[in-house]
Design an enzyme around this catalytic site. Sequence first.
Site, mmCIF file in Angstrom:
data_model
loop_
_atom_site.group_PDB
_atom_site.id
_atom_site.type_symbol
_atom_site.label_atom_id
_atom_site.label_comp_id
_atom_site.label_asym_id
_atom_site.label_seq_id
_atom_site.Cartn_x
_atom_site.Cartn_y
_atom_site.Cartn_z
ATOM 1 N N THR A 1 0.815 -1.207 0.000
ATOM 2 C CA THR A 1 0.000 0.000 0.000
ATOM 3 C C THR A 1 0.853 1.264 0.000
ATOM 4 O O THR A 1 1.850 1.360 0.732
ATOM 5 C CB THR A 1 -0.930 0.012 1.221
ATOM 6 O OG1 THR A 1 -1.706 -1.179 1.224
ATOM 7 C CG2 THR A 1 -1.855 1.213 1.193
ATOM 8 N N PRO B 1 0.589 5.801 -0.067
ATOM 9 C CA PRO B 1 -0.333 6.868 0.364
ATOM 10 C C PRO B 1 -1.474 7.129 -0.612
ATOM 11 O O PRO B 1 -2.585 7.454 -0.205
ATOM 12 C CB PRO B 1 0.593 8.079 0.496
ATOM 13 C CG PRO B 1 1.923 7.491 0.858
ATOM 14 C CD PRO B 1 1.999 6.205 0.091
ATOM 15 N N GLU C 1 -4.007 -14.823 1.848
ATOM 16 C CA GLU C 1 -4.066 -13.692 2.770
ATOM 17 C C GLU C 1 -5.509 -13.415 3.182
ATOM 18 O O GLU C 1 -5.800 -13.155 4.354
ATOM 19 C CB GLU C 1 -3.465 -12.446 2.114
ATOM 20 C CG GLU C 1 -3.570 -11.202 2.977
ATOM 21 C CD GLU C 1 -2.961 -9.972 2.325
ATOM 22 O OE1 GLU C 1 -3.187 -8.863 2.835
ATOM 23 O OE2 GLU C 1 -2.267 -10.116 1.295
ATOM 24 N N GLY D 1 -6.257 -6.305 3.176
ATOM 25 C CA GLY D 1 -6.390 -7.513 2.365
ATOM 26 C C GLY D 1 -7.301 -7.299 1.163
ATOM 27 O O GLY D 1 -7.673 -8.251 0.479
ATOM 28 N N GLY D 2 -7.638 -6.043 0.894
ATOM 29 C CA GLY D 2 -8.632 -5.706 -0.123
ATOM 30 C C GLY D 2 -9.933 -5.370 0.568
ATOM 31 O O GLY D 2 -10.442 -6.162 1.377
#
Length: 384
Positions: free
Chosen positions: A131, A133, A249, A370-371
């Site tokens: 990830t 910003p 995940e 994790g989405g």
Amino acid sequence: MILDDYRSPWLTEDLLDLQQLARTFLDKEVLPNQARWAEQHMVDRDFWRAAGAAGLLCISIPEEYGGGGGTFAHEAVIAAEQARIADDAWANSVHSTIVAHYLAAFGTEEQKQRWLPGMASGDLVGAIAMTEPGTGSDLQRVRTRGIRDGDDYVINGSKTFISNGTHCDLLVIVARTSDEAGGRGLSLIVAETADLPGFQRGRVLEKIGMHGQDTRELSFTDMRVPAANLLGGVEGRGFQQLMEQLPQERLIIAVTAAATAVAAVRHAIAYAKERQAFGQDLLSFQNTRFVLAECAADALAARTLVDSCITRHVAGELDAAGASLAKFWCTDIQNKVVDRCLQIFGGYGYMMEYPIARMYAAARVQKIYGGTNEIMKELVARSL
């Protein structure tokens, strides 16, 4: 209780032994330290080595690389035991279930021999930097760049929300190594962070919950990483590698969600039996009984869904849509159940000394990392 009578069909005697080992270890090494870890925003560095010595790290990595030689079911047992005691500080699922499996699945033989034994012992702590910003669930928009210069990659960029950001010795970085559009230009590069020029750990992030888990911003300024650290040795495979590992995940997130829902119901039942109001215990009130009955049904449904997914995943049959479905549904149930159970505690449910309060604070992010659950639903919808 109905939740206690149910036994997951995939639980073997070996896994029950592991469950007892993990329970004993966590009760001894985690419970007494939870408040202190929350204050210092990280577990103790030596705790990782203690977990390694107990055989709880990289338990599903092949023995030839120092792991336990188990399956995802072994990881699920440990995660469920963490949920039982409301432990959200030790990011073992990131280290063992996610990072170690990127190395095991895609690393060259030399890379696996070099990194995995240290991860299994706890001498090396793993993290993954996806990830940024300005980039959340849409990994194709990653802007961190890794430019080949001789025998090195020169990496520039920044990452945020990185679990194990304080302790990480190995960092799997999602970086753009070419100008090809979308995911085709992405690669995974492993940085060995000790005394690495250009690598900077940014501020420790103040989160709603999970206060004991070290979560930081990381930045890279002309950071040189050997080209030999390109995961798998071939550029441009990063997005494919991410897509192959993300289902695991998401499933471990679902495992934690279901186990937390079960734990929340157990805490609420115990409290309702001992707490007195208007001359009777809370469990004597019809509303309390009905709420707990509904929560028990939701928790059991989540657990059986996860059990089905674990069985399919161990057999190599769980697809991305199935893992995404389990992730969004179980985390939604987790938030619903924990919220309703907290209400039974009244004002004490808002006090962090009670596990139910920590469960409540930690639950919300489960629907994000994790989405996001919205992305999960889109992935499921595409498979219909």
